[in-house]
Design a protein around this motif. Structure first.
Motif, mmCIF file in Angstrom:
data_model
loop_
_atom_site.group_PDB
_atom_site.id
_atom_site.type_symbol
_atom_site.label_atom_id
_atom_site.label_comp_id
_atom_site.label_asym_id
_atom_site.label_seq_id
_atom_site.Cartn_x
_atom_site.Cartn_y
_atom_site.Cartn_z
ATOM 1 N N PHE A 226 0.825 -1.207 0.000
ATOM 2 C CA PHE A 226 0.000 0.000 0.000
ATOM 3 C C PHE A 226 0.866 1.267 0.000
ATOM 4 N N GLY A 227 1.973 1.191 -0.722
ATOM 5 C CA GLY A 227 2.859 2.338 -0.837
ATOM 6 C C GLY A 227 3.799 2.537 0.332
ATOM 7 N N ILE A 228 3.732 1.653 1.324
ATOM 8 C CA ILE A 228 4.594 1.752 2.511
ATOM 9 C C ILE A 228 5.648 0.656 2.446
ATOM 10 N N PRO A 229 6.940 0.994 2.639
ATOM 11 C CA PRO A 229 7.986 -0.033 2.600
ATOM 12 C C PRO A 229 7.718 -1.154 3.594
ATOM 13 N N LEU A 230 8.006 -2.383 3.166
ATOM 14 C CA LEU A 230 7.826 -3.542 4.044
ATOM 15 C C LEU A 230 8.626 -3.374 5.331
ATOM 16 N N GLY A 231 9.791 -2.709 5.236
ATOM 17 C CA GLY A 231 10.645 -2.528 6.408
ATOM 18 C C GLY A 231 9.998 -1.732 7.522
#
Length: 295
Positions: A226-231
């Protein structure tokens, strides 16, 4: 004891030291008054004390944990402060030397810190020298890591320090208030989440080393949800795990003090807290770097 958490506190030596001491027994053939089975004074009989001696004994204050060689919270605080002072000293070294030297010291600190962490974890008796040396080496590693990331994303080092202190303070306050405890249900969730985090970390590390993922943070920064880095999601989970690990550390220390563990194990407690704080700082600065890198 908060089993399943920090392996430093779950080692058989610290756990054995925090068990309740055995009830004193009397010599075979004698009762508690030093008499043998026939009612006559035995070898363990004590000499008769005068009334003045008894009164003097009763007037003396009770011996506290410090006087009896037992671990206290003050011992743990002082020794943890000593470890953190050495850690800060090591970090200062890598922050102010030449860049090439800082990189070398960072590698030395990472490898040496890992080796001493294993040695101190499984050593039969706590060694203050080895524990303080571990803290200094971890300082070299953290100083080099902070210098590297702060050069890429100015300000993340100070933010990570503030974040680590904030998480530690909030966790300690919640623990002291009794609102957070290492319950069996929470422990099961911790173990499941920790196992999943370790599996991801190993896979991510292999992908970075083999060059399958070009990003320095691997899947943490190259994969978005959703546009947010997995990290970001992984980092929040890791910080939560480190914070709960602090709760388990506090639980183990509290039980050690309550059960009268020998004073030398305050070094073990300080070592365990230092390891958890190092983990917490690394996770916070990595999360901040990922967030800044995605701007």
């Amino acid at each position: 004891m908060a089993l399943g958490g920090n392996p430093i506190f779950n080692g058989k030596n610290f756990r054995g030291a925090t068990q309740a001491p055995p009830v004193p027994s009397y010599s075979q053939g004698q009762n508690q008054y030093g008499q043998n089975q026939y009612g006559q004074p035995g070898w363990a009989a004590q000499p008769q004390m005068t009334s003045d001696q008894l009164q003097q004994m009763y007037n003396q204050p009770s011996a506290g944990p410090a006087e009896t060689g037992r671990m206290t919270f003050d011992d743990v605080i002082v020794k943890t402060a000593a470890c953190l002072a050495l850690l800060l000293l090591g970090a200062a070294v890598t922050l102010f030397v030449a860049p090439g030297t800082a990189s070398l010291l960072m590698v030395v600190g990472a490898l040496g810190g890992f080796v001493l962490a294993m040695v101190n974890t499984f050593k039969k008796q706590p060694s203050p020298a080895l524990i303080l040396t571990y803290a200094g080496l971890e300082g070299l590693f953290l100083g080099g890591l902070t210098r590297l990331l702060d050069g890429m994303f100015p300000g993340v080092g100070l933010q990570a320090v503030i974040g680590t202190l904030a998480v530690f303070g909030v966790t300690l306050a919640l623990f002291k208030s009794g609102k957070v405890r290492a319950t069996p249900k929470a422990m099961r969730f911790f173990m499941i989440a920790m196992l999943g985090y370790l599996v991801f970390a190993v896979i991510n590390m292999v992908l970075v080393w083999t060059g399958a993922v070009q990003s320095p943070f691997g899947l943490s920064s190259s994969v978005h949800i959703f546009g947010i880095p997995l990290g970001v999601f992984i980092g929040i989970l890791a910080i939560g795990l480190a914070a709960f690990s602090l709760v388990m550390d506090f639980t183990s220390i509290e039980q050690g003090v309550r059960q009268g563990a020998p004073e030398k194990y305050s070094w073990t407690a300080a070592f365990g807290l230092t390891v958890t704080l190092v983990w917490l700082y690394v996770e916070i600065i990595r999360l901040l770097a990922i967030l800044r890198g995605d701007d």
